[in-house]
Design a protein around this motif. Structure first.
Motif, short mmCIF file in Angstrom:
data_model
loop_
_atom_site.label_atom_id
_atom_site.label_comp_id
_atom_site.label_asym_id
_atom_site.label_seq_id
_atom_site.Cartn_x
_atom_site.Cartn_y
_atom_site.Cartn_z
N ARG A 121 6.34 -46.51 -27.03
CA ARG A 121 6.53 -45.35 -27.70
C ARG A 121 6.49 -44.12 -26.80
O ARG A 121 7.06 -42.99 -26.74
CB ARG A 121 5.84 -44.94 -28.71
CG ARG A 121 6.20 -45.59 -30.03
CD ARG A 121 5.00 -45.83 -30.97
NE ARG A 121 4.82 -44.35 -31.59
CZ ARG A 121 5.39 -43.91 -32.59
NH1 ARG A 121 6.32 -44.74 -33.25
NH2 ARG A 121 5.37 -42.40 -33.05
N ASN A 162 10.18 -43.82 -24.53
CA ASN A 162 11.16 -42.72 -25.05
C ASN A 162 10.58 -41.40 -25.50
O ASN A 162 11.20 -40.78 -26.32
CB ASN A 162 12.29 -43.33 -26.07
CG ASN A 162 11.66 -43.81 -27.23
OD1 ASN A 162 10.37 -43.76 -27.50
ND2 ASN A 162 12.32 -44.37 -28.26
N LEU A 212 8.54 -41.01 -28.00
CA LEU A 212 8.30 -40.67 -29.39
C LEU A 212 6.90 -39.98 -29.71
O LEU A 212 6.81 -39.53 -30.54
CB LEU A 212 8.58 -41.91 -30.18
CG LEU A 212 10.01 -42.15 -30.66
CD1 LEU A 212 10.00 -43.52 -31.54
CD2 LEU A 212 10.52 -41.08 -31.38
N LEU A 240 6.00 -36.47 -30.66
CA LEU A 240 5.92 -35.94 -32.14
C LEU A 240 4.60 -36.02 -32.72
O LEU A 240 4.35 -35.12 -33.53
CB LEU A 240 6.78 -36.62 -33.10
CG LEU A 240 8.42 -37.01 -32.51
CD1 LEU A 240 9.06 -37.99 -33.45
CD2 LEU A 240 9.29 -35.75 -32.77
N ILE A 297 16.18 -35.22 -25.69
CA ILE A 297 17.49 -36.06 -26.25
C ILE A 297 18.11 -36.78 -25.66
O ILE A 297 18.46 -37.77 -25.78
CB ILE A 297 17.84 -34.72 -27.00
CG1 ILE A 297 17.05 -34.17 -28.29
CG2 ILE A 297 19.17 -35.08 -27.70
CD1 ILE A 297 17.68 -33.01 -28.81
N ARG A 335 16.31 -39.98 -24.84
CA ARG A 335 16.21 -40.80 -25.67
C ARG A 335 17.85 -41.67 -25.97
O ARG A 335 17.86 -42.79 -26.32
CB ARG A 335 16.01 -40.17 -26.97
CG ARG A 335 14.61 -40.00 -27.16
CD ARG A 335 13.89 -39.52 -28.29
NE ARG A 335 12.74 -39.17 -28.29
CZ ARG A 335 12.37 -37.86 -28.87
NH1 ARG A 335 12.97 -37.13 -29.43
NH2 ARG A 335 11.08 -37.63 -28.89
N MET A 356 15.97 -48.24 -29.32
CA MET A 356 14.56 -48.72 -29.89
C MET A 356 14.66 -49.25 -31.21
O MET A 356 15.47 -49.05 -32.13
CB MET A 356 13.53 -47.50 -30.05
CG MET A 356 12.26 -48.03 -30.67
SD MET A 356 10.95 -46.85 -29.82
CE MET A 356 9.52 -47.48 -30.63
N GLU A 401 12.05 -41.52 -37.21
CA GLU A 401 11.68 -41.78 -35.73
C GLU A 401 12.82 -42.63 -35.26
O GLU A 401 13.22 -42.69 -34.27
CB GLU A 401 10.42 -42.98 -35.85
CG GLU A 401 9.07 -41.74 -35.91
CD GLU A 401 7.87 -42.80 -35.60
OE1 GLU A 401 7.90 -44.25 -35.97
OE2 GLU A 401 6.82 -42.30 -35.21
N TYR A 448 15.29 -40.05 -34.25
CA TYR A 448 14.98 -39.53 -33.07
C TYR A 448 15.09 -40.46 -31.72
O TYR A 448 15.64 -40.25 -30.60
CB TYR A 448 13.45 -39.12 -32.86
CG TYR A 448 13.00 -38.03 -33.72
CD1 TYR A 448 13.80 -36.90 -33.87
CD2 TYR A 448 12.22 -38.00 -34.66
CE1 TYR A 448 13.54 -35.73 -34.82
CE2 TYR A 448 11.75 -36.89 -35.62
CZ TYR A 448 12.63 -35.92 -35.59
OH TYR A 448 12.31 -34.92 -36.44
N ALA A 449 14.80 -41.62 -31.96
CA ALA A 449 14.92 -42.72 -30.95
C ALA A 449 16.68 -43.19 -30.76
O ALA A 449 16.86 -43.48 -29.38
CB ALA A 449 14.34 -44.31 -31.44
N CYS A 450 17.44 -42.50 -31.55
CA CYS A 450 18.71 -42.56 -31.12
C CYS A 450 19.23 -41.49 -30.38
O CYS A 450 20.23 -41.46 -30.07
CB CYS A 450 19.60 -42.76 -32.48
SG CYS A 450 19.48 -44.39 -33.26
N GLY A 451 18.43 -40.55 -30.34
CA GLY A 451 18.58 -39.33 -29.41
C GLY A 451 19.10 -38.18 -30.24
O GLY A 451 19.62 -37.32 -29.95
N ALA A 452 18.71 -38.15 -31.71
CA ALA A 452 19.39 -37.14 -32.58
C ALA A 452 18.20 -35.90 -32.07
O ALA A 452 17.03 -36.20 -32.10
CB ALA A 452 19.24 -37.63 -34.05
N SER A 453 18.80 -34.57 -32.56
CA SER A 453 17.72 -33.62 -32.44
C SER A 453 17.11 -33.55 -33.81
O SER A 453 17.57 -34.40 -34.80
CB SER A 453 18.61 -32.48 -32.22
OG SER A 453 19.60 -31.89 -33.37
#
Lengths: 294, 551
Positions: free
Chosen positions: A91, A94, A96, A99, A124, A127, A132, B423, B426-431
């Motif tokens: 994690r 990327n 994560l 957060l 952004i 990622r 993932m 998550e 987010y992992a897909c690159g979304a804001s």
């Protein structure tokens, strides 16, 4: 009480001198050990370089100076007992972990040479360069089609032809196309668990990621679904650079090219999978991969 | 005491509490009690409310002192000494000064149900009960004898009623429109004087325009006068003569009779007809006789409009506030304090919201709007437009009142969205915003709907704050009509919940209004239930689409 430490109980590790777990005892006592990284790993070109990476949750250090290259175009497995920091490391790749408010890191990671934790790195955009897949299937509350093309949608892509093409390619890549091609418009939540996980893989590969991160992708699946996802990982081999966290030794030995063994936030041994499983340098590694502890 | 586990004697039965059956009974009993009370209340309201308009038989009662009364028995009780007495709706208020009267059983010598006994609902003065004798038209006697007169009445009455309706529609609608036109022209003059001065060309132009409008309005009024005079002349002189039970003779003008029926003679189908006709009037007409008779159409309209506007106002506000609180605000003592404050808002007495609405929305906001946009009306008539209670302000006040409910429910719904979904996004690159809009909100929508349903139910049943911010005893002009700009959110309106209070406790003839209160309550509960069923249906669809999960 001396001779036969119970191999199934890691709590007894510190006192189990002589059973091939010396370094682990040192680590458990809070000491430093030098990781054993095989030469062949260093020689392969890396897609991702992890460089003296430390991570703290509040005051608790979860990763200790991890340094490892992840080879390009190969499947790399992270193994180790629960709580050893495998998922945390994944994690971190990327970001994560950003957060989580209490996380603090030092050290560096580079994706194809670009520093991941650099101030100028847009998280952004970062990622978007990775895919993932999580432990539990987490399809989004929308149609199968929209799930697959989600990454493109949020990038503003709206040309139907492009989306259709990506959707079909990704679903074929995830070995799901034949099962869902007639109901792309239906809710993804209606799929079975195994199908949902393959859908998540399709979603992760839709944006052509430079590296694919799999976080114990089979741990929430039944044996048949697990088999399908494992077959899929075999097929992804060679197409993508894959970093996979797994609990399952057989899975690691079958489907990975390289294996890294971690313990309590430290890298212990890292080398080609065949070497790790057949002739590991450290007895500690042998003890773990043969199931004598962990 | 020995505590050796090997020697401890085990009883052959676990304790009653351990089996848990006592708890099953306790929990089930509580539920049953709650259900019994709710069903009791609703059942009572429904049974009373549904029966109000059913035409019941009326009796001719002969008393020991020789008096005769005609009336419908509406109640009965027993005195402590064992003698019974009955409450009779005797009507004919203008003759006896009473609507209802008690009679002891000992006083009554005979009761009969004469077939020709007639109940008359009038425009004014309450019910009339008697026996028809003659149908009159001016000096001419059209029909004599009970049966003949009744047949004649049945024949003539629909025409009379139709003419009356047309005249009434002209008076209410067309004349009102002309008055509004005249007022608009007059206010234009004031506006021109205010902005350009009295002697300016603009002022002169406006004054000339007003003259033209006034002339046109006068011409049209003359035409309306002619038409209404014609209609009234058509109804003039038609009357039905009755003999009351004591023997007095009364002539009722046909134009004053809303409806008449002979309850003792009705077949079941005819009874149903009267029943349906009275329901139709109730649902579709304006009220009369201080709201205790006639219809409640403006109140139905006001209740639904206010509830929907309130929902439209509170939903975006509450959802956005909850989004910030749950998704953006950092956890800490500040957010905790805000959350507690919001929860406490739900406990503030609703009259406080009413006072706030009156002070802030009506006087401050509305007053400012009047100053800026409706100054002529303020100057010329001294009359506020937005600066007084109205539909918009009432809806806003109730939106404020129900805001905590929506915020709390939305927060719950947001926190129920699995973190794994966030998550994954987010992992897909979304804001963050993309994640909220595409993943979190759709998934939380059913829960948000639950909050909205609760808010609507609470808001629709609220009375106290409404009395301060725009609900009136009588407001026949609906907030949407054919006059430009067609939507009038500043208008005062009627509301069913307020009507319950007004008819039930402020009515001059409360005994007669009692059944009406039940019917209004029944209607209000039905409307709230209907709104809720609609919202629940929508929620079910959303839930099937976004939430159902199978493994």
């Amino acid at each position: 009480m001396s001779t036969s430490p119970s191999p199934a109980d890691p709590r007894q590790l510190p006192s189990s001198a002589g059973s091939g777990t010396d370094r682990l005892a040192v680590v458990a006592a809070g000491g430093q050990v030098e990781p054993e990284v095989h030469e062949r790993v260093r020689q392969t070109p890396a897609v991702l370089e992890i460089d003296r990476f430390n991570l703290w949750y509040g005051t608790k250090q979860a990763l200790h100076s991890i340094t490892m290259p992840i080879p390009h175009g190969k499947v790399t497995a992270l193994v180790g007992p629960s709580g050893c920091g495998k998922s945390t490391l994944l994690r971190s790749v990327n970001r994560l972990n950003d957060l989580v408010p209490s996380v603090r890191i030092t050290g560096e990671m580079r994706l194809n040479g670009d520093p991941i934790y650099d101030q100028r790195m847009d998280v952004i955009e970062l990622r978007k360069r990775m895919g993932m897949v999580f432990q539990r299937p987490n399809p989004f509350p929308m149609s199968i089609y929209e799930n697959v093309v989600y990454a493109l949608r949020i990038d503003g892509e709206s040309r139907r032809a492009v989306l259709d093409e990506v959707c079909e390619r990704s679903l074929r890549g995830a070995a799901l196309w034949d099962e869902v091609k007639d109901r792309l418009g239906e809710s993804a939540l209606g799929l079975s668990g195994g199908q949902q996980q393959r859908l998540c893989i399709a979603r992760a590969i839709a944006a052509e990621p430079e590296v694919l991160l799999l976080d114990e992708p089979c741990s929430a699946l039944d044996p048949i679904a697990t088999g399908k996802v494992e077959d899929l990982i075999q097929e992804l081999r060679g197409l993508y650079s894959v970093l996979i966290v797994t609990h399952n030794m057989q899975q690691a030995s079958r489907s990975s090219d390289y294996t890294a063994f971690m313990y309590l936030g430290r890298l212990i041994e890292y080398g080609p999978t065949t070497d790790i499983f057949t002739k590991p340098v450290l007895r500690e590694t042998e003890a773990y991969v043969t199931g004598r502890f962990g | 005491m020995s505590s050796d586990p090997l020697r401890r004697r085990r009883s052959t039965h676990a304790a009653l509490a351990a089996h848990g059956e006592a708890w099953v009974w306790l929990t089930g009993g509580c539920l049953a009690l709650a259900m019994a009370m709710i069903i009791g209340v609703l059942g009572y309201i429904v049974s009373e409310g549904v029966a109000t308009f059913w035409p019941r038989p009326i009796e001719l009662i002969e008393l020991t002192d020789g008096r005769k009364v005609l009336g419908e028995e509406t109640g009965r009780d027993t005195a402590p000494d064992g003698t019974g007495r009955r409450l009779v709706r005797t009507a004919n208020f203008e003759l006896t000064g009473k609507h209802f009267e008690w009679f002891d059983d000992g006083e009554v010598t005979a009761t009969t149900r004469p077939a020709e006994a007639t109940v008359v609902e009038r425009l004014e003065g309450g019910r009339f009960q008697g026996f028809p004798t003659r149908l009159l038209h001016g000096d001419e006697v059209v029909a004599t004898g009970g049966e003949e007169a009744w047949r004649g009445f049945r024949e003539k009455h629909p025409d009379v009623r139709r003419r009356w309706r047309e005249a009434w529609r002209i008076d209410k609608g067309d004349r009102g429109e002309l008055q509004r036109k005249l007022r608009a022209a007059r206010l234009a003059v004031v506006q021109a004087e205010l902005s350009a001065g009295a002697d300016s060309p603009a002022g002169a132009a406006a004054a000339a325009a007003e003259k033209a409008v006034a002339a046109e309005v006068e011409a049209q009024e003359r035409r309306l006068d002619e038409r209404t005079a014609e209609l009234r002349a058509g109804n003039e002189g038609w009357g039905l003569e009755f003999t009351t039970a004591p023997g007095e003779s009364v002539v009722l003008p046909l134009a004053d009779i809303v409806r008449a029926w002979q309850p003792n003679k009705l077949s079941f189908a005819e009874r149903l007809g009267v029943y349906a006709s009275r329901w139709g009037e109730f649902l579709g007409d304006d009220p009369r006789e201080a709201n205790s008779a006639g219809g409640v159409f403006p109140a139905i309209w006001g209740t639904i409009a206010m509830t929907l506007i309130m929902a439209l106002l509170v939903a975006p506000f509450g959802v956005l506030a909850a989004l910030y609180l749950r998704e953006y605000a950092s956890r800490g003592p500040m957010t905790a304090a805000v959350r507690i404050a919001i929860n406490n808002l739900a406990g503030v007495p609703s009259i406080v919201y009413g006072a706030f609405g009156l002070g802030f929305f009506c006087y401050v906001l509305g007053g400012s709007i009047d100053e800026l946009l409706f100054r002529p009306a303020l100057v010329a008539d001294g009359q506020p437009t937005f600066g007084t209670g109205g539909l918009l302000w009432a809806s806003l006040t109730l939106a404020l009142l129900t805001l905590p409910v929506v915020i709390v429910a939305t927060e719950e719904a947001l926190s129920a969205v699995p973190n794994s979904m966030r998550e994954g996004s987010y992992a897909c690159g979304a804001s963050k915003w993309q994640t909220i809009r595409r993943i979190v909100l759709p998934r939380a929508l059913p829960g948000i709907m639950t909050g909205l349903i609760l808010a609507m139910a609470r808001g629709a049943g609220e009375v106290a704050p409404l009395m301060l911010v725009g609900v009136k005893k009588l407001a026949l002009d609906l907030p949407i009509d054919g006059t430009f700009p067609f939507v009038h959110p500043e208008r005062e309106f009627m509301h069913l919940a307020y009507l319950i209070y007004d008819v039930g406790f402020q009515s001059p003839n409360s005994q007669a209004a009692k059944p009406m209160v039940f019917t209004i309550t029944f209607l209000l509960v039905a409307i709230i239930a209907l709104l809720n069923v609609a919202a629940i249906w929508i929620r079910g669809r959303l839930r099937r689409r976004y939430v159902s999960q199978q493994f």
